[in-house]
Scaffold this motif. Structure first.
Motif, PDB file in Angstrom:
ATOM      1  N   UNK A  18      13.354   9.593   6.234  1.00  0.00           N
ATOM      2  CA  UNK A  18      14.626   8.906   6.480  1.00  0.00           C
ATOM      3  C   UNK A  18      14.688   7.584   5.714  1.00  0.00           C
ATOM      4  N   UNK A  19      13.568   6.876   5.696  1.00  0.00           N
ATOM      5  CA  UNK A  19      13.532   5.604   4.986  1.00  0.00           C
ATOM      6  C   UNK A  19      13.713   5.818   3.491  1.00  0.00           C
ATOM      7  N   UNK A  20      13.040   6.823   2.937  1.00  0.00           N
ATOM      8  CA  UNK A  20      13.141   7.095   1.512  1.00  0.00           C
ATOM      9  C   UNK A  20      14.562   7.521   1.123  1.00  0.00           C
ATOM     10  N   UNK A  21      15.199   8.283   1.966  1.00  0.00           N
ATOM     11  CA  UNK A  21      16.568   8.716   1.671  1.00  0.00           C
ATOM     12  C   UNK A  21      17.497   7.508   1.567  1.00  0.00           C
ATOM     13  N   UNK A  22      17.349   6.563   2.497  1.00  0.00           N
ATOM     14  CA  UNK A  22      18.190   5.373   2.464  1.00  0.00           C
ATOM     15  C   UNK A  22      17.797   4.452   1.314  1.00  0.00           C
ATOM     16  N   UNK A  23      16.501   4.234   1.143  1.00  0.00           N
ATOM     17  CA  UNK A  23      16.035   3.287   0.134  1.00  0.00           C
ATOM     18  C   UNK A  23      16.370   3.753  -1.278  1.00  0.00           C
ATOM     19  N   UNK A  24      16.325   5.052  -1.519  1.00  0.00           N
ATOM     20  CA  UNK A  24      16.672   5.576  -2.843  1.00  0.00           C
ATOM     21  C   UNK A  24      18.099   5.208  -3.232  1.00  0.00           C
ATOM     22  N   UNK A  25      18.974   5.089  -2.245  1.00  0.00           N
ATOM     23  CA  UNK A  25      20.373   4.730  -2.502  1.00  0.00           C
ATOM     24  C   UNK A  25      20.586   3.230  -2.591  1.00  0.00           C
ATOM     25  N   UNK A  26      19.680   2.448  -1.997  1.00  0.00           N
ATOM     26  CA  UNK A  26      19.918   1.008  -1.867  1.00  0.00           C
ATOM     27  C   UNK A  26      18.812   0.144  -2.465  1.00  0.00           C
ATOM     28  N   UNK A  37       6.740   7.001  -7.776  1.00  0.00           N
ATOM     29  CA  UNK A  37       6.887   6.921  -9.219  1.00  0.00           C
ATOM     30  C   UNK A  37       8.345   6.887  -9.678  1.00  0.00           C
ATOM     31  N   UNK A  38       9.201   7.749  -9.115  1.00  0.00           N
ATOM     32  CA  UNK A  38      10.576   7.810  -9.614  1.00  0.00           C
ATOM     33  C   UNK A  38      11.342   6.528  -9.316  1.00  0.00           C
ATOM     34  N   UNK A  39      11.083   5.911  -8.167  1.00  0.00           N
ATOM     35  CA  UNK A  39      11.775   4.666  -7.837  1.00  0.00           C
ATOM     36  C   UNK A  39      11.207   3.491  -8.642  1.00  0.00           C
ATOM     37  N   UNK A  40       9.906   3.521  -8.897  1.00  0.00           N
ATOM     38  CA  UNK A  40       9.311   2.498  -9.766  1.00  0.00           C
ATOM     39  C   UNK A  40       9.976   2.526 -11.138  1.00  0.00           C
ATOM     40  N   UNK A  41      10.101   3.709 -11.703  1.00  0.00           N
ATOM     41  CA  UNK A  41      10.724   3.852 -13.020  1.00  0.00           C
ATOM     42  C   UNK A  41      12.197   3.454 -12.981  1.00  0.00           C
ATOM     43  N   UNK A  42      12.899   3.819 -11.909  1.00  0.00           N
ATOM     44  CA  UNK A  42      14.321   3.480 -11.782  1.00  0.00           C
ATOM     45  C   UNK A  42      14.529   1.970 -11.755  1.00  0.00           C
ATOM     46  N   UNK A  95       5.034   2.973 -17.362  1.00  0.00           N
ATOM     47  CA  UNK A  95       5.485   2.587 -16.020  1.00  0.00           C
ATOM     48  C   UNK A  95       5.001   3.674 -15.074  1.00  0.00           C
ATOM     49  N   UNK A  96       4.108   3.291 -14.180  1.00  0.00           N
ATOM     50  CA  UNK A  96       3.435   4.277 -13.335  1.00  0.00           C
ATOM     51  C   UNK A  96       3.524   3.863 -11.877  1.00  0.00           C
ATOM     52  N   UNK A  97       4.144   4.725 -11.070  1.00  0.00           N
ATOM     53  CA  UNK A  97       4.165   4.525  -9.635  1.00  0.00           C
ATOM     54  C   UNK A  97       3.245   5.511  -8.944  1.00  0.00           C
ATOM     55  N   UNK A  98       3.381   5.591  -7.638  1.00  0.00           N
ATOM     56  CA  UNK A  98       2.535   6.488  -6.858  1.00  0.00           C
ATOM     57  C   UNK A  98       2.862   7.944  -7.184  1.00  0.00           C
ATOM     58  N   UNK A  99       1.821   8.713  -7.589  1.00  0.00           N
ATOM     59  CA  UNK A  99       1.965  10.126  -7.912  1.00  0.00           C
ATOM     60  C   UNK A  99       0.868  10.910  -7.208  1.00  0.00           C
ATOM     61  N   UNK A 100       1.142  12.191  -6.992  1.00  0.00           N
ATOM     62  CA  UNK A 100       0.180  13.017  -6.273  1.00  0.00           C
ATOM     63  C   UNK A 100      -1.140  13.147  -7.025  1.00  0.00           C
ATOM     64  N   UNK A 101      -1.095  13.010  -8.347  1.00  0.00           N
ATOM     65  CA  UNK A 101      -2.289  13.248  -9.150  1.00  0.00           C
ATOM     66  C   UNK A 101      -3.074  11.977  -9.473  1.00  0.00           C
ATOM     67  N   UNK A 135       0.817  -1.211   0.000  1.00  0.00           N
ATOM     68  CA  UNK A 135       0.000   0.000   0.000  1.00  0.00           C
ATOM     69  C   UNK A 135       0.850   1.261   0.000  1.00  0.00           C
ATOM     70  N   UNK A 136       2.060   1.172  -0.518  1.00  0.00           N
ATOM     71  CA  UNK A 136       2.939   2.327  -0.556  1.00  0.00           C
ATOM     72  C   UNK A 136       3.895   2.353   0.625  1.00  0.00           C
ATOM     73  N   UNK A 137       5.012   3.066   0.452  1.00  0.00           N
ATOM     74  CA  UNK A 137       6.057   3.059   1.461  1.00  0.00           C
ATOM     75  C   UNK A 137       5.630   3.806   2.726  1.00  0.00           C
ATOM     76  N   UNK A 138       4.846   4.854   2.587  1.00  0.00           N
ATOM     77  CA  UNK A 138       4.390   5.559   3.790  1.00  0.00           C
ATOM     78  C   UNK A 138       3.572   4.624   4.689  1.00  0.00           C
ATOM     79  N   UNK A 139       2.733   3.801   4.091  1.00  0.00           N
ATOM     80  CA  UNK A 139       1.970   2.839   4.886  1.00  0.00           C
ATOM     81  C   UNK A 139       2.864   1.756   5.465  1.00  0.00           C
ATOM     82  N   UNK A 140       3.904   1.383   4.727  1.00  0.00           N
ATOM     83  CA  UNK A 140       4.890   0.443   5.271  1.00  0.00           C
ATOM     84  C   UNK A 140       5.517   1.026   6.538  1.00  0.00           C
ATOM     85  N   UNK A 141       5.907   2.301   6.470  1.00  0.00           N
ATOM     86  CA  UNK A 141       6.504   2.975   7.627  1.00  0.00           C
ATOM     87  C   UNK A 141       5.521   2.979   8.797  1.00  0.00           C
TER      88      UNK A 141
END
Length: 216
Positions: A73-81, A114-119, A133-139, A47-53
């Motif tokens: 904090x989780x997104x900052x780390x996960x984006x790198x790993x 969305x950006x991590x889904x595409x990556x 390729x569509x991830x979670x977006x505000x719209x 259900x998305x990373x915020x819900x995971x948190x």
């Protein structure tokens, strides 16, 4: 006739469980909060990373300020790993190659940002063709809201009656149902057969290449 396939990402195309768990457990450990096992994270995902948190945090700190701080904090780390240990499931590359050869259009719809889904799709599937390729977006609301699936249907110019949705969670089966798309539950992901059936799966497959039999 099936002319297009919408795939979920995590638990369907790729096994990302360890990278997600590692990043969240780092955040929890830095806060001196209890960490969680991979088996627990299987039910935090979907259900998305915020819900995971939110699910990973102790009940005593369930407030929006703490959730937001830990999410950032989780997104900052996960984006790198996010690609350290994440890999396509066995058989997925071959499946996608055969689908591409049949000229059936493919898309990805994920509740991951969305950006991590595409990556992840770009890095792990460089030779496979995805029209969208569509991830979670505000719209666009997250699954099980059908807007993302309907957006993809319009983008691919394929009516929902000619699409199938492939995923590993009840949320995926619900979005398919909400968008009036035929649903296929995969049993190699993070949830049980029972969950998939209870949420309306019209087909179940135990191996990626079994999907080809449904395509005719």
């Amino acid at each position: 006739m099936i002319n297009g396939i919408i795939f979920d990402l995590d638990g369907t195309l790729v096994d990302s469980l360890v990278d997600l768990a590692d990043s969240m457990n780092k955040v929890l450990a830095n806060k001196s909060y209890p960490t969680h096992t991979l088996a627990e994270y299987q039910y935090f995902i979907g259900n998305g990373i915020r819900n995971l948190v939110r699910k990973a945090l102790p009940d005593t700190v369930q407030n929006e300020v703490e959730i937001t701080q830990c999410f950032d904090a989780m997104m900052e780390d996960y984006a790198q790993h996010c690609l350290d240990k994440t890999k396509p499931y066995p058989g997925i590359i071959e499946l996608l190659e055969q689908i591409n050869q049949r000229e059936i259009k493919c898309a990805v719809l994920s509740n991951k940002v969305d950006d991590l889904t595409k990556k992840i799709v770009r890095e792990l599937f460089p030779k496979q063709r995805f029209e969208e390729v569509l991830g979670s977006r505000f719209d666009i609301p997250r699954k099980p809201n059908p807007e993302g699936a309907l957006f993809i249907s319009d983008s691919l110019q394929i009516p929902t009656s000619e699409l199938i949705f492939v995923g590993d969670t009840g949320v995926d089966m619900e979005v398919a149902q909400n968008a009036q798309i035929r649903s296929v539950g995969v049993t190699w992901g993070y949830r049980t057969r029972e969950e998939l059936v209870d949420h309306g799966a019209q087909h179940l497959i135990d191996d990626p290449l079994e999907l080809l039999q449904l395509l005719g």
